[in-house]
Design an enzyme around this catalytic site. Sequence first.
Site, PDB file in Angstrom:
ATOM      1  N   ASP A  67      40.102  42.492  44.198  1.00 61.19           N
ATOM      2  CA  ASP A  67      39.708  41.317  44.977  1.00 61.19           C
ATOM      3  C   ASP A  67      40.910  40.471  45.387  1.00 61.19           C
ATOM      4  O   ASP A  67      42.035  40.700  44.920  1.00 61.19           O
ATOM      5  CB  ASP A  67      38.678  40.465  44.209  1.00 61.19           C
ATOM      6  CG  ASP A  67      39.046  40.267  42.737  1.00 61.19           C
ATOM      7  OD1 ASP A  67      40.226  40.483  42.372  1.00 61.19           O
ATOM      8  OD2 ASP A  67      38.164  39.905  41.959  1.00 61.19           O
ATOM      9  N   ASN A 136      30.511  34.072  33.533  1.00 60.47           N
ATOM     10  CA  ASN A 136      29.116  34.251  33.966  1.00 60.47           C
ATOM     11  C   ASN A 136      28.746  35.728  34.122  1.00 60.47           C
ATOM     12  O   ASN A 136      27.716  36.045  34.688  1.00 60.47           O
ATOM     13  CB  ASN A 136      28.872  33.493  35.286  1.00 60.47           C
ATOM     14  CG  ASN A 136      29.743  34.014  36.432  1.00 60.47           C
ATOM     15  OD1 ASN A 136      30.494  34.975  36.259  1.00 60.47           O
ATOM     16  ND2 ASN A 136      29.643  33.392  37.590  1.00 60.47           N
ATOM     17  N   HIS A 138      30.512  38.007  35.806  1.00 63.82           N
ATOM     18  CA  HIS A 138      30.939  38.652  37.047  1.00 63.82           C
ATOM     19  C   HIS A 138      32.003  39.713  36.809  1.00 63.82           C
ATOM     20  O   HIS A 138      32.761  39.631  35.845  1.00 63.82           O
ATOM     21  CB  HIS A 138      31.359  37.636  38.123  1.00 63.82           C
ATOM     22  CG  HIS A 138      32.695  36.989  37.952  1.00 63.82           C
ATOM     23  ND1 HIS A 138      32.884  35.633  38.146  1.00 63.82           N
ATOM     24  CD2 HIS A 138      33.922  37.470  37.629  1.00 63.82           C
ATOM     25  CE1 HIS A 138      34.155  35.349  37.950  1.00 63.82           C
ATOM     26  NE2 HIS A 138      34.806  36.435  37.636  1.00 63.82           N
ATOM     27  N   GLU A 143      29.497  37.988  41.916  1.00 64.76           N
ATOM     28  CA  GLU A 143      28.861  36.927  41.132  1.00 64.76           C
ATOM     29  C   GLU A 143      27.424  37.327  40.793  1.00 64.76           C
ATOM     30  O   GLU A 143      26.884  38.279  41.374  1.00 64.76           O
ATOM     31  CB  GLU A 143      28.858  35.630  41.955  1.00 64.76           C
ATOM     32  CG  GLU A 143      30.258  35.105  42.303  1.00 64.76           C
ATOM     33  CD  GLU A 143      30.978  34.444  41.126  1.00 64.76           C
ATOM     34  OE1 GLU A 143      30.648  34.709  39.964  1.00 64.76           O
ATOM     35  OE2 GLU A 143      31.904  33.639  41.408  1.00 64.76           O
TER      36      GLU A 143
HETATM   37  C1  GLP Z   1      38.621  36.264  38.223  1.00 65.74           C
HETATM   38  C2  GLP Z   1      38.742  37.692  38.747  1.00 65.74           C
HETATM   39  C3  GLP Z   1      38.061  38.686  37.860  1.00 65.74           C
HETATM   40  C4  GLP Z   1      38.444  38.456  36.400  1.00 65.74           C
HETATM   41  C5  GLP Z   1      38.023  37.052  35.997  1.00 65.74           C
HETATM   42  C6  GLP Z   1      38.342  36.739  34.532  1.00 65.74           C
HETATM   43  O1  GLP Z   1      37.484  35.602  38.628  1.00 65.74           O
HETATM   44  N1  GLP Z   1      38.237  37.846  40.077  1.00 65.74           N
HETATM   45  O2  GLP Z   1      38.403  40.006  38.269  1.00 65.74           O
HETATM   46  O3  GLP Z   1      37.848  39.405  35.589  1.00 65.74           O
HETATM   47  O4  GLP Z   1      38.708  36.137  36.819  1.00 65.74           O
HETATM   48  O5  GLP Z   1      39.633  36.211  34.410  1.00 65.74           O
HETATM   49  P1  GLP Z   1      40.396  35.987  33.048  1.00 65.74           P
HETATM   50  O6  GLP Z   1      40.815  37.358  32.589  1.00 65.74           O
HETATM   51  O7  GLP Z   1      41.570  35.140  33.386  1.00 65.74           O
HETATM   52  O8  GLP Z   1      39.457  35.349  32.100  1.00 65.74           O
END
Ligand code: GLP
Length: 250
Positions: A67, A136, A138, A143
């Site tokens: 992404d 959440n 995702h 989402e």
């Molecule tokens: C973002 C990314 C996700 C990732 C999530 C969790 O929203 N788009 O791909 O898994 O964050 O991030 P973190 O690993 O910093 O908790």
Amino acid sequence: MEVLLFETYEEMSRYAGRMIGDRMKAKPNLVLGLATGSTPLGTYKELIRLHREEGLDFSKVVTFNLDEYLGIAPTHDQSYRYFMDTNLFNHINIKKANTHLPDGKAKDPAKFCLEYEKAIKSAGGIDFQVLGIGGNGHIAFNEPGSPRSSRTRVVNLDEETIKDNSRFFAAVAEVPRQALSLGMATIMEAREVILLANKANKADAIVRSVEGPATEQVPASILQGHPRATFLVEKEAAAKLKGKYRKVRA
Ligand code: GLP
């Protein structure tokens, strides 16, 4: 879906890095799906170590990231391109031309998304996908409510995600409200998937994904239907799991 439990973040990261290294040794031109966020940082550190100390060769590896924020240029220090370059690509012998991320500044984002899907297909599909998980549930920026059939597309970010990710920006108002994200169907087509989770703020999302029903309301739970998915979960993130799972030392 298999669940592996780890005492520490470092052990989880080492294990994940070695899994990737093993797949690369079996298939030097591996098509690797990559994630951003703080969770995979340890895994990327281990990959850099494997490259430097053990000669792990990335010269034929092709990567596709999950992404990117819409409206953010690749040079912006919060762009996922910048993140990948500074935390992984600049430290290994990967060819930059073989690294792909959605373009946050695409003139026609919808068209770009179709082309991204095509590029994945013509590379032979994703062999090994690395995922983190949002608070959440995702995955990528799919989402809650994202359809199982979804493909790479422009998505609106949830309020919770905007708040979570605001820690990287000077103010909440600066967090982009939209992103380009691989779809649920695209992720489910990867031949093998690992999902990494650490810290207590992921415990709810993990228990709902692993022990709750498979539902689009909890995107990571859809992975229950994947033929080769492994959740690598550190102790605090695993705190709410009730079932018995394999404990791994690494
Ligand atoms: C973002 C990314 C996700 C990732 C999530 C969790 O929203 N788009 O791909 O898994 O964050 O991030 P973190 O690993 O910093 O908790």
